[in-house]
Design a protein around this motif. Sequence first.
Motif, PDB file in Angstrom:
ATOM      1  N   ASP A  99       0.833  -1.203   0.000  1.00  0.00           N
ATOM      2  CA  ASP A  99       0.000   0.000   0.000  1.00  0.00           C
ATOM      3  C   ASP A  99       0.866   1.252   0.000  1.00  0.00           C
ATOM      4  O   ASP A  99       0.563   2.226  -0.683  1.00  0.00           O
ATOM      5  CB  ASP A  99      -0.944   0.008   1.201  1.00  0.00           C
ATOM      6  N   GLY A 100       1.966   1.224   0.763  1.00  0.00           N
ATOM      7  CA  GLY A 100       2.875   2.360   0.800  1.00  0.00           C
ATOM      8  C   GLY A 100       3.523   2.615  -0.553  1.00  0.00           C
ATOM      9  O   GLY A 100       3.630   3.761  -1.000  1.00  0.00           O
ATOM     10  N   GLN A 101       3.944   1.539  -1.220  1.00  0.00           N
ATOM     11  CA  GLN A 101       4.538   1.690  -2.550  1.00  0.00           C
ATOM     12  C   GLN A 101       3.510   2.239  -3.538  1.00  0.00           C
ATOM     13  O   GLN A 101       3.827   3.092  -4.367  1.00  0.00           O
ATOM     14  CB  GLN A 101       5.068   0.352  -3.058  1.00  0.00           C
ATOM     15  N   LYS A 102       2.288   1.737  -3.433  1.00  0.00           N
ATOM     16  CA  LYS A 102       1.221   2.197  -4.321  1.00  0.00           C
ATOM     17  C   LYS A 102       0.954   3.687  -4.096  1.00  0.00           C
ATOM     18  O   LYS A 102       0.809   4.449  -5.054  1.00  0.00           O
ATOM     19  CB  LYS A 102      -0.038   1.376  -4.048  1.00  0.00           C
ATOM     20  N   LEU A 103       0.921   4.110  -2.836  1.00  0.00           N
ATOM     21  CA  LEU A 103       0.717   5.518  -2.533  1.00  0.00           C
ATOM     22  C   LEU A 103       1.875   6.369  -3.035  1.00  0.00           C
ATOM     23  O   LEU A 103       1.664   7.480  -3.537  1.00  0.00           O
ATOM     24  CB  LEU A 103       0.536   5.717  -1.026  1.00  0.00           C
ATOM     25  N   GLU A 104       3.102   5.873  -2.910  1.00  0.00           N
ATOM     26  CA  GLU A 104       4.260   6.612  -3.421  1.00  0.00           C
ATOM     27  C   GLU A 104       4.167   6.789  -4.936  1.00  0.00           C
ATOM     28  O   GLU A 104       4.458   7.866  -5.461  1.00  0.00           O
ATOM     29  CB  GLU A 104       5.551   5.882  -3.058  1.00  0.00           C
ATOM     30  N   GLN A 105       3.757   5.739  -5.633  1.00  0.00           N
ATOM     31  CA  GLN A 105       3.619   5.832  -7.086  1.00  0.00           C
ATOM     32  C   GLN A 105       2.517   6.822  -7.460  1.00  0.00           C
ATOM     33  O   GLN A 105       2.691   7.651  -8.363  1.00  0.00           O
ATOM     34  CB  GLN A 105       3.308   4.458  -7.684  1.00  0.00           C
ATOM     35  N   GLU A 106       1.391   6.746  -6.770  1.00  0.00           N
ATOM     36  CA  GLU A 106       0.292   7.677  -7.047  1.00  0.00           C
ATOM     37  C   GLU A 106       0.713   9.106  -6.727  1.00  0.00           C
ATOM     38  O   GLU A 106       0.373  10.040  -7.462  1.00  0.00           O
ATOM     39  CB  GLU A 106      -0.954   7.288  -6.244  1.00  0.00           C
ATOM     40  N   ASN A 107       1.474   9.277  -5.624  1.00  0.00           N
ATOM     41  CA  ASN A 107       1.961  10.595  -5.255  1.00  0.00           C
ATOM     42  C   ASN A 107       2.903  11.144  -6.317  1.00  0.00           C
ATOM     43  O   ASN A 107       2.843  12.322  -6.670  1.00  0.00           O
ATOM     44  CB  ASN A 107       2.665  10.527  -3.898  1.00  0.00           C
ATOM     45  N   LEU A 108       3.769  10.292  -6.852  1.00  0.00           N
ATOM     46  CA  LEU A 108       4.683  10.713  -7.908  1.00  0.00           C
ATOM     47  C   LEU A 108       3.917  11.141  -9.154  1.00  0.00           C
ATOM     48  O   LEU A 108       4.233  12.173  -9.761  1.00  0.00           O
ATOM     49  CB  LEU A 108       5.656   9.576  -8.247  1.00  0.00           C
ATOM     50  N   VAL A 109       2.894  10.377  -9.506  1.00  0.00           N
ATOM     51  CA  VAL A 109       2.067  10.736 -10.661  1.00  0.00           C
ATOM     52  C   VAL A 109       1.389  12.082 -10.431  1.00  0.00           C
ATOM     53  O   VAL A 109       1.347  12.936 -11.327  1.00  0.00           O
ATOM     54  CB  VAL A 109       1.017   9.628 -10.942  1.00  0.00           C
ATOM     55  N   LEU A 110       0.874  12.289  -9.217  1.00  0.00           N
ATOM     56  CA  LEU A 110       0.218  13.564  -8.905  1.00  0.00           C
ATOM     57  C   LEU A 110       1.211  14.724  -8.927  1.00  0.00           C
ATOM     58  O   LEU A 110       0.880  15.825  -9.377  1.00  0.00           O
ATOM     59  CB  LEU A 110      -0.475  13.481  -7.544  1.00  0.00           C
ATOM     60  N   LYS A 111       2.427  14.493  -8.437  1.00  0.00           N
ATOM     61  CA  LYS A 111       3.449  15.542  -8.478  1.00  0.00           C
ATOM     62  C   LYS A 111       3.779  15.914  -9.916  1.00  0.00           C
ATOM     63  O   LYS A 111       3.912  17.096 -10.252  1.00  0.00           O
ATOM     64  CB  LYS A 111       4.717  15.089  -7.761  1.00  0.00           C
ATOM     65  N   GLU A 112       3.920  14.906 -10.765  1.00  0.00           N
ATOM     66  CA  GLU A 112       4.204  15.175 -12.175  1.00  0.00           C
ATOM     67  C   GLU A 112       3.049  15.935 -12.824  1.00  0.00           C
ATOM     68  O   GLU A 112       3.268  16.870 -13.597  1.00  0.00           O
ATOM     69  CB  GLU A 112       4.474  13.865 -12.921  1.00  0.00           C
ATOM     70  N   ALA A 113       1.825  15.540 -12.505  1.00  0.00           N
ATOM     71  CA  ALA A 113       0.658  16.239 -13.056  1.00  0.00           C
ATOM     72  C   ALA A 113       0.618  17.682 -12.553  1.00  0.00           C
ATOM     73  O   ALA A 113       0.321  18.604 -13.314  1.00  0.00           O
ATOM     74  CB  ALA A 113      -0.629  15.509 -12.674  1.00  0.00           C
ATOM     75  N   GLY A 114       0.943  17.879 -11.275  1.00  0.00           N
ATOM     76  CA  GLY A 114       0.976  19.233 -10.721  1.00  0.00           C
ATOM     77  C   GLY A 114       2.039  20.086 -11.393  1.00  0.00           C
ATOM     78  O   GLY A 114       1.801  21.264 -11.698  1.00  0.00           O
ATOM     79  N   THR A 115       3.207  19.497 -11.632  1.00  0.00           N
ATOM     80  CA  THR A 115       4.276  20.225 -12.329  1.00  0.00           C
ATOM     81  C   THR A 115       3.831  20.606 -13.727  1.00  0.00           C
ATOM     82  O   THR A 115       4.031  21.751 -14.162  1.00  0.00           O
ATOM     83  CB  THR A 115       5.553  19.362 -12.394  1.00  0.00           C
ATOM     84  N   HIS A 116       3.209  19.676 -14.420  1.00  0.00           N
ATOM     85  CA  HIS A 116       2.711  19.941 -15.773  1.00  0.00           C
ATOM     86  C   HIS A 116       1.672  21.059 -15.749  1.00  0.00           C
ATOM     87  O   HIS A 116       1.706  21.972 -16.595  1.00  0.00           O
ATOM     88  CB  HIS A 116       2.129  18.667 -16.379  1.00  0.00           C
TER      89      HIS A 116
END
Length: 171
Positions: A99-116
Amino acid sequence: MDAPNSSLHQEKERDQQPSELPILDEKDKSQENSDHVPLPSTSQQEAETRHTLATEPFQPILKVLADLESDDPKFGFPAARLVGLYRRLWESCVSKHIDGQKLEQENLVLKEAGTHLRQKRDGFQLHHEKQLSRLRFFEQALDLSRERLVSVLDECNHPLRHNLAGLPDNV
């Protein structure tokens, strides 16, 4: 008469306790993989990954417990309970880790989307500022044109004033 039945029932429970997890041989693993011809969904893959990570480390222990139970049933049952408790704890840790790894991956995707989105917003802001500067330039140019036009029209409407000033009073 109840005592022999209860002791037989307890022995059956002891026989069943350590084998909570099936012991997978290499043959069973290959058959299990060949049975899954269609690609499983992500939730099925996640469940299989959780199950594999939770049970795989305990396979050798289960073999030892099965041998121990056949040799010494009185010691095998408490050992099986202890292994079961550790297995549940391990499953919980594996689940939390996944679950922690999944949240980290989702967080990374959200960070990239926020940067974009921030880059896009900055681009729009720059475009807006350029349009505002152009608009100001056109307003200034329009004001200058209007002033020139008004001065030209004034000269056209009142040409006699300039001429009258230079003419003699007789006319």
